[in-house]
Design a protein around this motif. Structure first.
Motif, PDB file in Angstrom:
ATOM      1  N   GLU A  50       0.828  -1.199   0.000  1.00  0.00           N
ATOM      2  CA  GLU A  50       0.000   0.000   0.000  1.00  0.00           C
ATOM      3  C   GLU A  50       0.864   1.252   0.000  1.00  0.00           C
ATOM      4  OE1 GLU A  50      -2.483  -0.676   3.395  1.00  0.00           O
ATOM      5  OE2 GLU A  50      -4.084  -1.567   2.179  1.00  0.00           O
ATOM      6  N   ALA A  51       1.967   1.228   0.745  1.00  0.00           N
ATOM      7  CA  ALA A  51       2.873   2.379   0.759  1.00  0.00           C
ATOM      8  C   ALA A  51       3.521   2.556  -0.605  1.00  0.00           C
ATOM      9  CB  ALA A  51       3.939   2.193   1.841  1.00  0.00           C
ATOM     10  N   LEU A  52       3.896   1.475  -1.241  1.00  0.00           N
ATOM     11  CA  LEU A  52       4.492   1.546  -2.566  1.00  0.00           C
ATOM     12  C   LEU A  52       3.495   2.090  -3.591  1.00  0.00           C
ATOM     13  CD1 LEU A  52       6.922   0.879  -4.362  1.00  0.00           C
ATOM     14  CD2 LEU A  52       5.950  -1.400  -4.672  1.00  0.00           C
ATOM     15  N   GLU A  53       2.272   1.615  -3.506  1.00  0.00           N
ATOM     16  CA  GLU A  53       1.234   2.092  -4.416  1.00  0.00           C
ATOM     17  C   GLU A  53       0.937   3.575  -4.193  1.00  0.00           C
ATOM     18  OE1 GLU A  53      -3.345   1.270  -4.337  1.00  0.00           O
ATOM     19  OE2 GLU A  53      -2.338  -0.412  -5.320  1.00  0.00           O
ATOM     20  N   ALA A  54       0.893   3.983  -2.933  1.00  0.00           N
ATOM     21  CA  ALA A  54       0.629   5.377  -2.618  1.00  0.00           C
ATOM     22  C   ALA A  54       1.771   6.269  -3.104  1.00  0.00           C
ATOM     23  CB  ALA A  54       0.413   5.556  -1.121  1.00  0.00           C
ATOM     24  N   SER A  55       3.004   5.811  -2.969  1.00  0.00           N
ATOM     25  CA  SER A  55       4.137   6.622  -3.412  1.00  0.00           C
ATOM     26  C   SER A  55       4.184   6.683  -4.939  1.00  0.00           C
ATOM     27  CB  SER A  55       5.453   6.081  -2.859  1.00  0.00           C
ATOM     28  OG  SER A  55       5.729   4.809  -3.415  1.00  0.00           O
ATOM     29  N   ALA A  56       3.735   5.639  -5.605  1.00  0.00           N
ATOM     30  CA  ALA A  56       3.703   5.641  -7.067  1.00  0.00           C
ATOM     31  C   ALA A  56       2.613   6.572  -7.587  1.00  0.00           C
ATOM     32  CB  ALA A  56       3.475   4.230  -7.599  1.00  0.00           C
TER      33      ALA A  56
END
Length: 70
Positions: A50-56
């Protein structure tokens, strides 16, 4: 009291019976422990994804405390 001792002796099969009970109990405890460990690992992986998706997407990553995860 003699009847109780005879019950636990199980006509000479007590070693096999109590070892079987003990191994079954340990196996059950191991399964519960592995389930809890896998759930925690899956929750941690979900937070990372979720953090990776949010940062992307350019949005700030949501923070999750340990109390929320439990």
């Amino acid at each position: 009291m003699n009847a109780l001792a005879e019950f636990f002796a199980m006509d000479g099969y007590a070693v096999y019976v109590w070892v079987s009970y003990g191994l079954s109990f340990l196996g059950s405890i191991a399964l519960v422990w592995m389930t809890i460990a896998r759930r925690r690992a899956a929750a941690a992986r979900l937070r990372r994804l979720e953090a990776l998706e949010a940062s992307a997407a350019g949005a700030p990553a949501a923070t999750v405390s340990d109390e929320d995860a439990a």
